[in-house]
Write a protein that holds these residues in place. Structure first.
Motif, PDB file in Angstrom:
ATOM      1  N   TRP A  24       0.683  -1.151   0.053  1.00 51.81           N
ATOM      2  CA  TRP A  24       0.069  -0.051  -0.060  1.00 51.81           C
ATOM      3  C   TRP A  24       0.823   1.189  -0.029  1.00 51.81           C
ATOM      4  CZ3 TRP A  24      -4.040  -1.397   4.316  1.00 51.81           C
ATOM      5  CH2 TRP A  24      -4.880  -2.509   3.733  1.00 51.81           C
TER       6      TRP A  24
ATOM      7  N   ALA B 120       2.397   5.091   0.035  1.00 50.96           N
ATOM      8  CA  ALA B 120       2.018   6.369   0.516  1.00 50.96           C
ATOM      9  C   ALA B 120       2.573   7.485  -0.265  1.00 50.96           C
ATOM     10  CB  ALA B 120       2.663   6.678   2.022  1.00 50.96           C
ATOM     11  N   THR B 121       1.867   8.414  -0.497  1.00 51.88           N
ATOM     12  CA  THR B 121       2.225   9.330  -1.675  1.00 51.88           C
ATOM     13  C   THR B 121       3.051  10.463  -0.680  1.00 51.88           C
ATOM     14  OG1 THR B 121       0.300  10.704  -0.852  1.00 51.88           O
ATOM     15  CG2 THR B 121       0.070   9.273  -2.784  1.00 51.88           C
TER      16      THR B 121
ATOM     17  N   ARG C 130       0.220   5.556   8.523  1.00 54.76           N
ATOM     18  CA  ARG C 130      -0.149   4.094   9.438  1.00 54.76           C
ATOM     19  C   ARG C 130      -0.811   3.174   8.673  1.00 54.76           C
ATOM     20  NH1 ARG C 130       0.108   8.566  12.829  1.00 54.76           N
ATOM     21  NH2 ARG C 130       1.189   8.514  14.696  1.00 54.76           N
ATOM     22  N   GLN C 131      -1.379   3.584   7.759  1.00 52.08           N
ATOM     23  CA  GLN C 131      -1.889   2.430   6.531  1.00 52.08           C
ATOM     24  C   GLN C 131      -0.851   2.102   5.435  1.00 52.08           C
ATOM     25  OE1 GLN C 131      -5.383   4.631   5.422  1.00 52.08           O
ATOM     26  NE2 GLN C 131      -6.463   4.208   7.241  1.00 52.08           N
ATOM     27  N   ALA C 132       0.265   2.689   5.383  1.00 47.07           N
ATOM     28  CA  ALA C 132       0.914   2.350   4.163  1.00 47.07           C
ATOM     29  C   ALA C 132       2.247   1.647   4.587  1.00 47.07           C
ATOM     30  CB  ALA C 132       1.228   3.710   3.539  1.00 47.07           C
TER      31      ALA C 132
ATOM     32  N   ARG D  47      -2.559   5.557  -0.087  1.00 47.53           N
ATOM     33  CA  ARG D  47      -2.774   5.948   1.199  1.00 47.53           C
ATOM     34  C   ARG D  47      -2.493   7.469   1.689  1.00 47.53           C
ATOM     35  NH1 ARG D  47      -6.541   2.043   1.906  1.00 47.53           N
ATOM     36  NH2 ARG D  47      -5.494   0.345   0.852  1.00 47.53           N
ATOM     37  N   ALA D  48      -3.474   8.136   2.315  1.00 49.57           N
ATOM     38  CA  ALA D  48      -2.918   9.393   2.928  1.00 49.57           C
ATOM     39  C   ALA D  48      -2.396   9.496   4.345  1.00 49.57           C
ATOM     40  CB  ALA D  48      -4.357  10.217   2.783  1.00 49.57           C
ATOM     41  N   SER D  49      -2.562   8.344   4.990  1.00 46.63           N
ATOM     42  CA  SER D  49      -2.083   8.206   6.138  1.00 46.63           C
ATOM     43  C   SER D  49      -0.879   7.259   6.156  1.00 46.63           C
ATOM     44  CB  SER D  49      -3.219   7.388   7.179  1.00 46.63           C
ATOM     45  OG  SER D  49      -2.398   7.270   8.440  1.00 46.63           O
TER      46      SER D  49
ATOM     47  N   VAL E  97      -5.050   2.297  -4.539  1.00 46.81           N
ATOM     48  CA  VAL E  97      -5.478   3.337  -3.593  1.00 46.81           C
ATOM     49  C   VAL E  97      -4.007   3.753  -2.837  1.00 46.81           C
ATOM     50  CG1 VAL E  97      -6.686   4.141  -1.609  1.00 46.81           C
ATOM     51  CG2 VAL E  97      -7.589   2.458  -3.267  1.00 46.81           C
TER      52      VAL E  97
END
Length: 156
Positions: free
Chosen positions: A28, A30-31, A64-66, A60-62, A58
């Motif tokens: 996942w 992160a940008t 912690r999700q990437a 991830r903007a966070s 997708v």
């Protein structure tokens, strides 16, 4: 009439191989788009290039999700601590792709205000060359990273 039965099909593997395969299939990103390379990174996620084929449609903007950071563009000295903070907040195991000449080496901007390579801030796993590299180059970098993860070359 005798009925023939086939032996049960058994799949065996090691836990490490199964974990690396699952990590490869569920990265996942992160940008972290900072300059013109970010436009090409965004284009990679569009329907024309179809990054969804690889399970990472997708961004991830966070953090912690990437678990994959794509550093796209030049990194200023003021942005370096923020980049490191985002990296530290990402889930383990985590990987970094340096996208473009500016992120990899500072590019044509050889001055005091820019970091001359993002590898001074975070450990980089794959470098994607170009100025700016196209979406196909980024996808090749992602596939290279996935190959390294599944082969166990990037065990951290």
């Amino acid at each position: 009439m005798a009925q023939l039965t086939s032996p049960p099909q058994i799949l065996t593997t090691t836990l490490g191989k199964a974990m690396r395969w699952s990590q490869q299939q569920s990265m996942w990103p992160a940008t972290f788009g900072l300059a013109c390379c970010a436009i090409e990174m965004m284009a990679t996620g569009t329907a024309h290039n179809d990054l969804a084929r690889f399970g990472m449609e997708v961004f991830r903007a966070s953090p912690r999700q990437a678990d994959l950071m794509v550093v796209a563009g030049r990194v200023s000295q003021k942005m370096a601590p923020v980049l490191r903070q985002v990296y530290d907040q990402m889930a383990d195991p985590k990987w970094v792709i340096s996208m473009g000449a500016c992120a990899s080496t500072g590019g044509m901007f050889n001055n005091y205000a820019l970091v001359q390579g993002v590898d001074q801030i975070v450990p980089v796993d794959v470098y994607v060359p170009g100025c700016p590299p196209g979406p196909q180059s980024l996808m090749h970098g992602i596939l290279t990273l996935q190959d390294k993860v599944v082969s166990g070359e990037l065990a951290r």
